[in-house]
Scaffold this active site. Structure first.
Site, short mmCIF file in Angstrom:
data_model
loop_
_atom_site.label_atom_id
_atom_site.label_comp_id
_atom_site.label_asym_id
_atom_site.label_seq_id
_atom_site.Cartn_x
_atom_site.Cartn_y
_atom_site.Cartn_z
N CYS A 79 65.11 41.19 81.39
CA CYS A 79 64.51 41.77 80.33
C CYS A 79 64.68 42.85 79.25
O CYS A 79 64.84 42.64 78.16
CB CYS A 79 63.25 42.20 80.99
SG CYS A 79 62.85 42.83 81.69
N THR B 165 52.61 31.75 91.21
CA THR B 165 51.62 32.54 91.18
C THR B 165 51.82 34.63 90.59
O THR B 165 51.06 34.99 90.10
CB THR B 165 50.86 32.79 92.65
OG1 THR B 165 52.35 33.40 92.96
CG2 THR B 165 50.58 31.63 92.98
N GLY B 166 52.93 34.66 90.87
CA GLY B 166 52.97 35.55 89.43
C GLY B 166 53.54 36.04 88.24
O GLY B 166 53.14 34.97 87.45
N HIS C 78 58.71 46.82 76.32
CA HIS C 78 60.65 47.25 76.10
C HIS C 78 60.71 47.77 75.56
O HIS C 78 61.47 47.18 74.36
CB HIS C 78 61.08 46.63 77.63
CG HIS C 78 61.31 46.31 78.83
ND1 HIS C 78 59.88 46.65 79.52
CD2 HIS C 78 61.82 45.28 79.54
CE1 HIS C 78 59.76 46.03 80.30
NE2 HIS C 78 61.34 45.04 81.59
N THR D 256 57.85 40.28 78.84
CA THR D 256 57.54 39.54 80.07
C THR D 256 57.45 37.56 78.34
O THR D 256 57.60 36.70 79.63
CB THR D 256 56.98 38.73 80.57
OG1 THR D 256 54.77 39.97 79.40
CG2 THR D 256 55.82 39.84 81.51
N ARG E 233 60.17 53.98 83.08
CA ARG E 233 59.10 53.64 83.30
C ARG E 233 58.20 54.25 82.11
O ARG E 233 57.50 55.02 83.18
CB ARG E 233 58.51 52.89 85.10
CG ARG E 233 57.46 52.02 85.20
CD ARG E 233 58.13 50.39 84.27
NE ARG E 233 58.30 49.49 85.66
CZ ARG E 233 59.31 49.23 86.02
NH1 ARG E 233 59.62 47.80 84.31
NH2 ARG E 233 60.01 47.87 86.75
N LYS F 97 72.20 46.39 85.69
CA LYS F 97 72.38 44.62 85.32
C LYS F 97 72.49 44.95 83.69
O LYS F 97 73.20 44.44 82.59
CB LYS F 97 70.87 44.24 85.69
CG LYS F 97 70.70 44.13 86.96
CD LYS F 97 69.05 43.52 86.91
CE LYS F 97 68.48 43.72 88.01
NZ LYS F 97 66.98 43.37 88.21
N GLU G 28 68.86 48.17 88.25
CA GLU G 28 68.28 47.92 86.86
C GLU G 28 69.31 48.11 85.77
O GLU G 28 69.95 47.60 84.82
CB GLU G 28 67.31 48.51 86.48
CG GLU G 28 66.39 48.25 85.43
CD GLU G 28 65.71 46.84 84.89
OE1 GLU G 28 65.81 46.18 85.92
OE2 GLU G 28 65.28 46.64 84.30
#
Ligand code: NAP
Length: 374
Positions: free
Chosen positions: A163, A27-28, A257, A353, A250, A220, A217
């Site tokens: 990502c 659902t996300g 990105h 995404t 952001r 990573k 973030e």
């Protein structure tokens, strides 16, 4: 622009028996991309949808607040969402679960024989879990055998990177392979879809830039590329030796990105004596344009024809103009030029995404299938 993967790809033949797959966290934001990209997939058939208790027992249309720019596939809209932990029949479980539950759930299903292809951060740095970008490190799949042994069955986990890491690692791969990188600085400008639908309040991000992204973030981005560009020695992963410093922001774009990268090459003093920087830049541009890997050689259905696009214009790449190249599966690079402090600087862009999440995971699963690992 729609993001169906097959349109521009060198599509392999459609199979009579497609492999049943499930989406965990269906659902996300990432889960919805999985549903979109799996519609009409030539090798995989969407069989089960899984989410939290909030969504379980509802139809997918009721549970998911569909927010993509293509119609919710009709046959998926009527499927009943299962609760995380339910018995599943699918061979591959794509995971777009929130990281608060992904770690335990993915272990649970892998230990019961399922192949987990995950986006979540929880298992990325496990010592026998491949952190896959098939163009760069398809050979890291060798770690799967060891993982299966540890679990005592045929189940295992592979993950795709963060990502931004995917964009960064793909952009620097030809440079690392040609010259070796000594150290690197990256500043990201990350789209709001990276935080999930409810992630950043519009009042916080409109007319603004937020110089912080939670969930570790920066760490990573500073660690994952070293595993990806490192090697599997038969027993463990050996990290590539370069160091990375990352600063993340952001910004108010929806998808894509963007990042600016500055780096120094190995043996820079000797290299500079023997080769003018302009010659190095010309050579790197050529290797970016001709870069291919296993997905292109194998003709995987979701593989972009060119995983890296060099854009020769002084104001590109840009998120709105370039994120959907090759259905969002290629990384765009531009502005490669000398850096007065390090050696080189450039700009890179990844669709967060698609190539940065669901599309990357589907490509990983295609690689596993092509290698006979399902
Ligand atoms: P999201 O929109 O918040 O979706 C999270 C999903 O996890 C939903 O399906 C939700 O189901 C499910 N979930 C939450 N709590 C649960 C629980 N207690 N039990 C079972 N299911 C639960 O998040 P997202 O942006 O799609 O990100 C998903 C994962 O992918 C995260 O780990 C994220 O770090 C990673 N990722 C995201 C991106 C990106 O660009 N967005 C990129 C790469 C990786 P309900 O709807 O039922 O609550």
């Amino acid at each position: 622009m729609t993001a169906t993967l097959s349109a521009e790809s060198p599509v392999s033949s459609v199979r009579s028996e497609r492999i049943p797959v499930a989406v965990l966290g269906a659902t996300g934001s990432v889960g919805q991309r999985f549903v979109q990209l799996l519609e009409n997939h030539p090798w995989f058939r969407l069989h089960e949808l899984v989410a939290s208790e909030r969504s379980a027992e509802k139809t997918y249309a009721e549970a998911a607040d569909w927010r993509l720019d293509t119609l919710l596939p009709e046959e998926t809209a009527g499927m009943t969402v299962k609760k995380l932990g339910a018995e599943l029949e699918s061979v591959i479980l794509f995971s777009g679960l929130d990281s608060s539950v992904a770690g335990e759930a993915e272990e649970h299903y892998a230990n019961r024989g399922a192949v987990i292809v995950s986006n979540s951060r929880n298992h990325r740095m496990d010592p026998d879990v491949p952190l896959l970008i098939p163009e760069i490190n398809a050979d890291h799949c060798a770690a799967i055998e060891r993982q299966r042994k540890r679990r005592g069955g045929k189940g295992y986990i592979v993950t795709n990177p963060n990502c931004s890491t995917i964009g960064l690692a793909m952009a620097i791969a030809p440079i690392q392979q040609q010259y070796g990188i000594d150290c690197l600085h990256v500043t990201t400008m990350q789209a709001i879809s990276g935080a999930g639908y409810a992630g950043v309040a519009s009042y916080a991000i409109l007319d603004n830039v937020i110089p912080y992204i939670g969930g570790g973030e920066e760490t990573k981005i500073e660690t994952e590329p070293r595993k990806i560009l490192g090697r599997w020695d038969g027993e463990k992963f050996i990290d590539a030796s370069f160091t990375i410093s990352a600063q993340v922001n952001r910004v108010p774009t929806i998808d894509g990105h963007l990042m600016t990268i500055a780096l120094s090459l190995c043996n820079r003093a000797e290299l500079r004596k023997s080769t003018p920087i302009e010659t190095i830049i010309d050579g790197i541009e050529l290797s970016i344009e001709s870069y291919i890997g296993e997905p292109q050689r194998l003709g995987l259905p979701s593989a972009p024809r060119n995983p890296l696009h060099y854009i020769d214009a002084e104001d590109r790449p840009q998120p709105r103009l370039d994120r959907d190249r090759e259905n969002g599966m290629s990384v765009s690079i531009g502005r490669l030029r000398p850096d007065p402090i390090l050696d080189l600087k450039m700009v890179a862009l990844v669709h967060n995404t698609i190539r940065g999440a669901a599309g990357a995971a589907i490509l990983n699963a295609e690689l596993l299938d092509a290698k006979g690992l399902l």
